[in-house]
Structures are given as structure tokens and as C-alpha cells.
Scaffold this motif. Structure first.
Motif, PDB file in Angstrom:
ATOM      1  N   LEU A  59       0.821  -1.189   0.034  1.00  0.00           N
ATOM      2  CA  LEU A  59      -0.076   0.075   0.001  1.00  0.00           C
ATOM      3  C   LEU A  59       1.007   1.163  -0.233  1.00  0.00           C
ATOM      4  CD1 LEU A  59      -2.902  -1.173   2.544  1.00  0.00           C
ATOM      5  CD2 LEU A  59      -2.867  -0.997  -0.013  1.00  0.00           C
ATOM      6  N   SER A  60       2.140   1.378   0.368  1.00  0.00           N
ATOM      7  CA  SER A  60       3.273   2.236   0.571  1.00  0.00           C
ATOM      8  C   SER A  60       3.565   2.507  -0.764  1.00  0.00           C
ATOM      9  CB  SER A  60       3.998   2.025   1.556  1.00  0.00           C
ATOM     10  OG  SER A  60       3.448   2.052   2.917  1.00  0.00           O
ATOM     11  N   CYS A  61       3.644   1.248  -1.560  1.00  0.00           N
ATOM     12  CA  CYS A  61       4.397   1.534  -2.631  1.00  0.00           C
ATOM     13  C   CYS A  61       3.480   1.852  -3.769  1.00  0.00           C
ATOM     14  CB  CYS A  61       4.884  -0.090  -3.159  1.00  0.00           C
ATOM     15  SG  CYS A  61       5.642  -0.451  -4.771  1.00  0.00           S
ATOM     16  N   ILE A  62       2.140   1.719  -3.655  1.00  0.00           N
ATOM     17  CA  ILE A  62       1.215   2.256  -4.557  1.00  0.00           C
ATOM     18  C   ILE A  62       0.591   3.808  -4.271  1.00  0.00           C
ATOM     19  CG2 ILE A  62       0.567   0.114  -5.436  1.00  0.00           C
ATOM     20  CD1 ILE A  62      -1.774   0.072  -3.686  1.00  0.00           C
ATOM     21  N   GLY A  63       1.323   4.348  -3.226  1.00  0.00           N
ATOM     22  CA  GLY A  63       0.801   5.543  -2.690  1.00  0.00           C
ATOM     23  C   GLY A  63      -0.395   5.681  -1.680  1.00  0.00           C
ATOM     24  N   ILE A  64      -0.821   4.664  -1.166  1.00  0.00           N
ATOM     25  CA  ILE A  64      -1.873   4.873  -0.069  1.00  0.00           C
ATOM     26  C   ILE A  64      -1.223   5.312   1.036  1.00  0.00           C
ATOM     27  CG2 ILE A  64      -4.038   3.791   1.022  1.00  0.00           C
ATOM     28  CD1 ILE A  64      -4.049   3.977  -2.056  1.00  0.00           C
ATOM     29  N   PHE A  65      -0.309   4.632   1.522  1.00  0.00           N
ATOM     30  CA  PHE A  65       0.578   5.305   2.726  1.00  0.00           C
ATOM     31  C   PHE A  65       2.010   5.459   2.387  1.00  0.00           C
ATOM     32  CE2 PHE A  65      -2.471   1.893   4.565  1.00  0.00           C
ATOM     33  CZ  PHE A  65      -3.188   2.913   5.156  1.00  0.00           C
ATOM     34  N   LYS A  66       2.682   6.081   3.261  1.00  0.00           N
ATOM     35  CA  LYS A  66       4.268   6.398   2.963  1.00  0.00           C
ATOM     36  C   LYS A  66       5.101   5.525   4.137  1.00  0.00           C
ATOM     37  CE  LYS A  66       4.075  10.654   5.388  1.00  0.00           C
ATOM     38  NZ  LYS A  66       4.393  12.277   5.149  1.00  0.00           N
ATOM     39  N   SER A  67       6.163   5.246   3.711  1.00  0.00           N
ATOM     40  CA  SER A  67       7.237   4.309   4.691  1.00  0.00           C
ATOM     41  C   SER A  67       8.254   5.078   4.814  1.00  0.00           C
ATOM     42  CB  SER A  67       7.292   3.176   3.914  1.00  0.00           C
ATOM     43  OG  SER A  67       8.345   2.144   4.636  1.00  0.00           O
ATOM     44  N   ASN A  68       8.849   5.244   6.036  1.00  0.00           N
ATOM     45  CA  ASN A  68      10.096   5.804   6.549  1.00  0.00           C
ATOM     46  C   ASN A  68      10.835   4.961   7.283  1.00  0.00           C
ATOM     47  OD1 ASN A  68       9.760   8.574   5.072  1.00  0.00           O
ATOM     48  ND2 ASN A  68       8.038   8.737   6.452  1.00  0.00           N
ATOM     49  N   VAL A  69      11.915   5.195   7.744  1.00  0.00           N
ATOM     50  CA  VAL A  69      12.627   4.571   8.607  1.00  0.00           C
ATOM     51  C   VAL A  69      13.134   5.362   9.671  1.00  0.00           C
ATOM     52  CG1 VAL A  69      15.203   3.133   9.176  1.00  0.00           C
ATOM     53  CG2 VAL A  69      13.984   2.850   6.981  1.00  0.00           C
ATOM     54  N   THR A  70      12.732   4.923  10.782  1.00  0.00           N
ATOM     55  CA  THR A  70      12.979   5.794  12.192  1.00  0.00           C
ATOM     56  C   THR A  70      14.370   5.880  12.408  1.00  0.00           C
ATOM     57  OG1 THR A  70      12.876   3.942  13.884  1.00  0.00           O
ATOM     58  CG2 THR A  70      10.643   5.142  12.952  1.00  0.00           C
ATOM     59  N   PRO A  71      14.822   6.900  13.329  1.00  0.00           N
ATOM     60  CA  PRO A  71      16.320   6.829  13.687  1.00  0.00           C
ATOM     61  C   PRO A  71      16.883   5.720  14.384  1.00  0.00           C
ATOM     62  CG  PRO A  71      15.216   8.938  14.301  1.00  0.00           C
ATOM     63  CD  PRO A  71      14.154   7.998  13.800  1.00  0.00           C
ATOM     64  N   SER A  72      15.865   4.905  15.010  1.00  0.00           N
ATOM     65  CA  SER A  72      16.459   3.726  15.346  1.00  0.00           C
ATOM     66  C   SER A  72      16.469   2.526  14.405  1.00  0.00           C
ATOM     67  CB  SER A  72      15.502   3.314  16.631  1.00  0.00           C
ATOM     68  OG  SER A  72      14.243   3.330  16.174  1.00  0.00           O
ATOM     69  N   GLY A  73      16.115   2.862  13.307  1.00  0.00           N
ATOM     70  CA  GLY A  73      16.334   1.906  12.255  1.00  0.00           C
ATOM     71  C   GLY A  73      14.924   0.855  12.008  1.00  0.00           C
ATOM     72  N   VAL A  74      14.057   1.276  12.450  1.00  0.00           N
ATOM     73  CA  VAL A  74      12.659   0.608  12.393  1.00  0.00           C
ATOM     74  C   VAL A  74      11.880   1.097  11.356  1.00  0.00           C
ATOM     75  CG1 VAL A  74      10.594  -0.357  13.581  1.00  0.00           C
ATOM     76  CG2 VAL A  74      12.834   0.064  14.819  1.00  0.00           C
ATOM     77  N   GLU A  75      11.114   0.256  10.612  1.00  0.00           N
ATOM     78  CA  GLU A  75      10.323   0.895   9.413  1.00  0.00           C
ATOM     79  C   GLU A  75       8.861   1.508  10.117  1.00  0.00           C
ATOM     80  OE1 GLU A  75       9.001  -0.552   4.987  1.00  0.00           O
ATOM     81  OE2 GLU A  75       9.141  -1.924   6.455  1.00  0.00           O
ATOM     82  N   ALA A  76       8.616   2.549   9.808  1.00  0.00           N
ATOM     83  CA  ALA A  76       7.234   3.186  10.043  1.00  0.00           C
ATOM     84  C   ALA A  76       6.266   3.715   9.182  1.00  0.00           C
ATOM     85  CB  ALA A  76       7.506   4.116  11.516  1.00  0.00           C
TER      86      ALA A  76
END
Length: 341
Positions: A59-76
Motif C-alpha cells: 500500500l505504501s508502494c502504490i501511494g496509499i501510505f508512505k514508509s520511512n525508517v525511524t532513527p532507531s532503524g525501524v520501518e514506520a
């Protein structure tokens, strides 16, 4: 409505709507959420962690959500521009969630699986929806209170969206009107918004008796029950917002003839205002055309109606005895068509 286009293009059939809606509600609180956060908030077992991540990454890939990596290295994950429109907290835009939830309901999706059988049949009297559910769309809506509620909420959401746009564009079509009948006006949100935006305008909501009788009444709005194929209350203007695309050409001509009987001559201010799609007309031609065609397919599946191009609208107006019309492209995928007797 690019939202609908994205959902349809990316296999809406297997995205579970309830889970998606709840995820949007969680992310709308403002903080990005990790998979662990979502598992906890949604009460999903830890064993489904990888599976939830698959869905969220897609869903992030197709633009519904967005994915980021937190400073601790965890995907959010957070809201993207498209999903922001599905929240009540997005500024300067009505929430589209009830409308999208209606479009993605399994009662609307299931008939799509009947298309291969439907195309092989010469009989045009039965829609794929009727093949799937054993009733026409309108009979099914009347017999299923939960689905009827979902439908009404979706249409109310659309009314809020349309009226929000009309505050900025398309106002000229409604200026100077004394009385207006909103045919198929549902719970009266459109009529109430028009009466508020144009002081002095007296609005009547005309719909099926059982709908009008059960609707929560809005102060200042008159409600009349009846059959639009038989007779309409008299008024200066008749409004048909997203009504005619539900019906065949023959039925549309009958509806328009009843409208013409209900309004005064053009020189006395009489007209019909149609808010509907004009295929090929839109603010973004490519995106609009794609989504208009998807809605055309949806109408074919659900109700044997269709979206029409300008030539098809012209033919309807002439057949119903009208003399002229004017198209104003102003409501995203849809246009305002002023039709004169």
C-alpha cells in the motif's frame, strides 16, 4: 477522485476494507506507526506480523501510505496525500472515507465476478448485480438496512464534497433561484447546504416515500415522497445530482420529461440542473477519463446505467423536449449542466 482510480487499479478486491479503514484512523492521529504498533492497536496476533508488513509495504508502494525508517532503524508508516483525504482531520477537504467504504463493500465487488457469465448472455434485462444477489440494486438496498445505511452515508459524503466545491466554483448556476426540488436528494444534505449558501432559496427534497418518511428531517427543508417517473413537485429549478447515470436512456427521457412539466418556461427562470459526468470533460483529462470509464463500468454492473459524453447528453435533452443546455466543468470528474425548456 483519483482515490477510486488507485484502489481499482491495484486490485481492490483483496484489500480488506475494515482493516484498511482502522489503519487510516490510527495513522490520522499524526504519529508514524511501526508494524508492532499496528499489531497492538488492531489486536492482530504477532504471528501475522510479516503478513501485515507485506500489505503495508504494498500500500505504501502504490501511494496509499508512505514508509520511512525511524532513527532507531525501524520501518514506520504514515499517511500519504491520498489517504489523508480519508480522514476527518485533513484540512480544507471533506472526508471521503464513507464514499470509498461504500465503493469497496463486498456487495458491490461480488457482481464483478459475474461479468464473464453476463457477457455471454443475450438478455439485457438482468445486471451482474442482480445475478450475484437475486435482486436489482434498488430492491436490494431497500431490503438490506445495513447496506442501505452504507449507501446513504456514501451519498451524504458525496453531497458534502460537491457542496464544498460549489462554494468556490459553479455558483452562477444557483444564483437567483426562488424554489428548487432536489430529486433523489437522500437525507437532504445537499438541499440544506444550498439553502445555507443561497439565502432565500426554498428547497424541497423529493425521494421515495419510505426514504423520506424515515429520514431525519432538517429544519427549513421540505420533504416530499413520490415517484420521479410519475410526477414532481413544481419549482423554479429541478436538481438531479448524480441521478441520471443510474438509468437507461429511455428512463432518463421519462425523468427529464417529468422535470420539464414541473418547471416554468426559460424566460421565467425555469431550468433543470444536472450534476453528472460528461465523459471526456474534466480538470485532468487523462486521470479524469480513466476514472470516468471506471464509473461507466460500475454503472453497467450495478444498475444498467451509464456515464455519458456530451453527444449522448444532447440526444437525451432533445428527446425530452428541451431547447438548450450549458455545460460548466467544475466539480472534478463531474460537470454542471443547465438544461433549459
Amino acid at each position: 477522485m483519483k482515490i477510486n482510480c488507485n484502489f481499482d487499479r491495484n486490485k481492490k478486491l483483496w484489500i480488506q476494507v475494515g482493516t484498511l479503514d482502522n489503519i487510516i484512523k490510527i495513522l490520522s492521529q499524526g504519529m508514524p506507526a511501526t508494524i508492532s504498533d499496528l499489531l497492538s492497536f488492531l489486536s492482530i496476533p504477532e504471528t501475522k506480523s510479516r503478513h501485515l508488513r507485506i500489505m503495508m509495504r504494498l500500500l505504501s508502494c502504490i501511494g496509499i501510505f508512505k514508509s520511512n525508517v525511524t532513527p532507531s532503524g525501524v520501518e514506520a508508516f504514515g499517511l500519504a496525500p491520498v489517504s489523508q483525504h480519508l480522514t476527518t482531520s485533513f484540512p480544507h477537504s471533506p472526508c471521503s472515507s464513507p464514499f470509498v467504504l461504500f465503493l469497496l463493500d463486498h456487495h458491490l465487488v461480488d457482481p464483478c465476478h459475474q461479468l464473464s457469465y453476463w457477457f455471454r448472455r443475450s438478455d439485457m434485462s438482468t445486471t451482474p448485480f442482480e445475478m450475484a444477489h437475486g435482486k436489482t440494486f434498488w430492491d436490494f438496498t431497500g431490503a438490506q438496512p445495513e447496506f442501505n445505511d452504507l449507501f446513504n452515508k456514501g451519498m451524504a459524503c458525496d453531497s458534502i464534497f460537491v457542496m464544498d466545491v460549489l462554494k468556490h466554483v459553479g455558483r452562477e448556476a444557483f444564483k437567483g433561484i426562488g424554489t428548487l426540488v432536489d430529486v433523489g436528494g437522500g437525507t437532504g444534505l445537499t438541499a440544506a447546504a444550498l439553502a445555507k449558501e443561497f439565502p432565500g432559496l426554498k428547497c424541497t427534497v423529493f425521494y421515495l416515500p419510505h426514504v423520506v418518511n424515515s429520514a431525519k428531517k432538517i429544519d427549513g427543508i421540505q420533504y416530499v415522497g413520490g415517484d420521479m417517473f410519475l410526477e414532481l413537485p413544481p419549482a423554479d429549478v429541478v436538481l438531479l445530482k448524480w441521478i441520471l447515470h443510474d438509468w437507461s436512456d429511455e428512463d432518463c427521457v421519462r425523468i427529464l420529461q417529468r422535470c420539464k412539466e414541473a418547471i416554468p418556461p426559460k424566460e421565467k427562470g425555469g431550468k433543470v440542473i444536472v450534476i453528472d459526468m460528461v465523459v471526456g470533460v474534466g480538470s485532468n483529462t487523462q486521470t479524469s477519463m480513466e476514472t470516468q470509464l471506471l464509473f461507466d463500468l460500475e454503472m453497467m454492473i450495478l444498475v444498467a446505467g451509464k456515464e455519458r459524453d456530451e453527444n449522448e447528453w444532447h440526444e437525451l435533452f432533445v428527446a425530452a423536449g428541451f431547447s438548450d443546455y450549458k455545460i460548466t466543468s467544475s466539480i472534478g470528474l463531474r460537470s454542471i449542466i443547465e438544461v433549459y425548456p
